[in-house]
Design an enzyme around this catalytic site. Structure first.
Site, PDB file in Angstrom:
ATOM      1  CE  LYS A  73      -2.056   0.918   3.891  1.00 16.71           C
ATOM      2  NZ  LYS A  73      -2.988   0.878   5.017  1.00 16.71           N
ATOM      3  CB  CYS A  90       0.672  13.512  -7.799  1.00 19.50           C
ATOM      4  SG  CYS A  90       0.218  12.410  -9.158  1.00 19.50           S
ATOM      5  CB  CYS A  92      -2.819  11.741 -12.314  1.00 21.86           C
ATOM      6  SG  CYS A  92      -1.074  12.127 -12.587  1.00 21.86           S
ATOM      7  CB  CYS A 101       1.322  17.808  -8.840  1.00 29.23           C
ATOM      8  SG  CYS A 101       0.880  18.195 -10.547  1.00 29.23           S
ATOM      9  CG  HIS A 105      -2.080  16.734 -13.969  1.00 28.63           C
ATOM     10  ND1 HIS A 105      -1.137  17.267 -13.107  1.00 28.63           N
ATOM     11  CD2 HIS A 105      -2.703  17.775 -14.542  1.00 28.63           C
ATOM     12  CE1 HIS A 105      -1.204  18.583 -13.150  1.00 28.63           C
ATOM     13  NE2 HIS A 105      -2.158  18.913 -14.020  1.00 28.63           N
TER      14      HIS A 105
HETATM   15  S1  FES Z   1      -1.861  15.265 -10.535  1.00 28.37           S
HETATM   16 FE1  FES Z   1      -0.398  13.747 -10.967  1.00 28.37          FE
HETATM   17  S2  FES Z   1       1.212  14.826 -11.869  1.00 28.37           S
HETATM   18 FE2  FES Z   1      -0.254  16.318 -11.423  1.00 28.37          FE
END
Ligand code: FES
Length: 125
Positions: A73, A90, A92, A101, A105
């Site tokens: 996890k 982040c 994504c 981030c 994304h």
């Molecule tokens: S939300 Fe994943 S790189 Fe920006």
């Protein structure tokens, strides 16, 4: 090669020709016990082959393609006192600086048609 030839050209066509497959919907209701029993291996084979094919080609339904895959996890702890005026996290799972981030994304959204974006945490002005 002859055993394969006989299997494909002789035994398999004979087996399929002798299957009690009805040629109408009502025919399925007139099948006897022995007919159904003789269809079990055929449907098991077709079902198994279909399942194996589905497993091989189905899209991978995971959100994390590469980050810390050796861990059961991925969890991140952040002390609120350590946050600056603004921190961008982040969501994504494509960032090379995860959990922060790095803008990946944008490429992910362009490639997939997705609409994910970061979590921006900032102090009240
Ligand atoms: S939300 Fe994943 S790189 Fe920006």
């Amino acid at each position: 090669m002859e055993p394969v030839h006989n299997l494909v050209k002789v035994h398999l066509p004979n087996y399929l020709a002798n299957l009690p497959l009805p040629n109408s919907i009502g025919g399925w209701f007139r099948l006897g016990f022995r007919d159904w029993a003789s269809l079990i291996p055929f449907f098991a084979l077709v079902g198994g082959a279909s399942y194996v094919t589905y497993r091989a080609i189905k899209p991978k339904l995971i959100c994390n393609p590469s980050i810390k895959k050796d861990e059961a996890k991925v969890a991140t702890m952040v002390n609120i006192e350590d946050l600056g005026d603004k921190t961008v996290y982040c969501r994504c799972w494509r960032s090379s600086t995860f959990p922060l981030c790095d803008g990946s994304h944008g490429a992910h959204n362009k490639e997939t048609g997705d609409n994910v974006g970061p979590l921006v945490v900032k102090k009240k002005a």
